[in-house]
Motif scaffolding. Sequence first.
Motif: not given
Length: 423
Positions: A7-11, A16-18, A56-57, A165-167
């Motif tokens: 659900r929180l996968r970056p779009e 993205m991190v790293g 995906n991106i 993710a929290i946000n």
Amino acid sequence: MQPLADRLRPEAIEDMVGQSHIIGKGKIINRLIENKTIPNMILYGPPGTGKTTLANIIANVTGKKYIKLNAVNCGVKEIKEAIDNSKRDLFSYNGIILMLDEIQALNKKQQQSLLEVIEEGSVTLIASTADNPYFVVYKAILSRSTIFEFKPIQKEDIYIGLKRAINRLKPLYTYESITAEDSALRYISETCNGDMRSALNKLELAFNLGIDIGSNSVNITLDDVVNSSSIKILNYDNKGDDSYSILSAFHKSLRGSDENAALHYLARLIKSQDMQSIIRRLLCVASEDVGLAVPQAITITNACVDSALKLGFPEARLPLAQATVYLARCPKSNSIAEAIDIALYDLDNIETGEIPDHLKDAHYAGAKKLGRGVEYKYPHNYQNNYVKQQYLPDAIKNKKYYKAGNNKNEMAYEHYWNSLKNK
């Protein structure tokens, strides 16, 4: 319900991190996406590092039809059928991106068949694997693809991803507040082993534990994270690339006389219960890197190995650690390894000639008539049990394979033989 990690996968690439070596402003992946010039790719690295997210991106940005398949549960037939079905809609798209997870699950023949799919031009392959592609991917596919290595995500980047993710969780729920202790997020970052998916799974479990129905709020605490976390799992597959890297680091640390680093990599190997690989490295180092600098090293190492085999884990860690520290602290010499490697090289690359007649087997009737062993001098019949005679074939009679290492033991023997032979 869909897992939180999905659900929180970056779009967007910016989320993205790293992977800062290939992703970021001005980096190669960003430039390819900006130019919408996407080559066939092989994304290689451990789980949870962003390989599928990147695919995906790319598909979203380039406007291509996206097909995602896993090679573990499909073959070339299924891949071709999925592509053929998608081609009916190609007028709406700019081509097809085939995201193929676990490409190493296809055998060589299947990978060869896959070439037909990517060579026609309408399909761009983005394959992923946790194994070294140079070991598991067919060379013809490698030559048509760009390989990008994904590395375990640094803990600081994991922490940033968890904060984001929290946000992003807040709009998904109707809770009055969603909070997380900083120490909880730090703990997850430290124990997820560079795997963002694992970090989000840990966060999701702690989130569910932190729900307070009375106040209609969620508070993710360090206690909940610790209580819900399993033991940190190291990336290790005893047939995979990561295992070779750990073994390589273990051997090189022993060779480099760094007992602390060697113990660290030994601990990784012990965690994986890979006894045989540990034993092979220890015995190899005893001869290859210590050798004649400490001739008894191989005997002592073998005794430790024998004890480890008899004890089994967990007690085997003790003699294995003893051998590890001992070998790391031993003086080093690679004179044996160099000598035998040069001798083997000569056999493959130069004419070495016949064994001298006086050294050939003479234990049969008629040997003397052939000149076998006639001129052989028995060293024990001479002073100091030594007599000068030719042992190497004529073609290489002046070859010197062994060169004494610069250490006390080998220098002592070198002095002894030089003084004796010079007499």
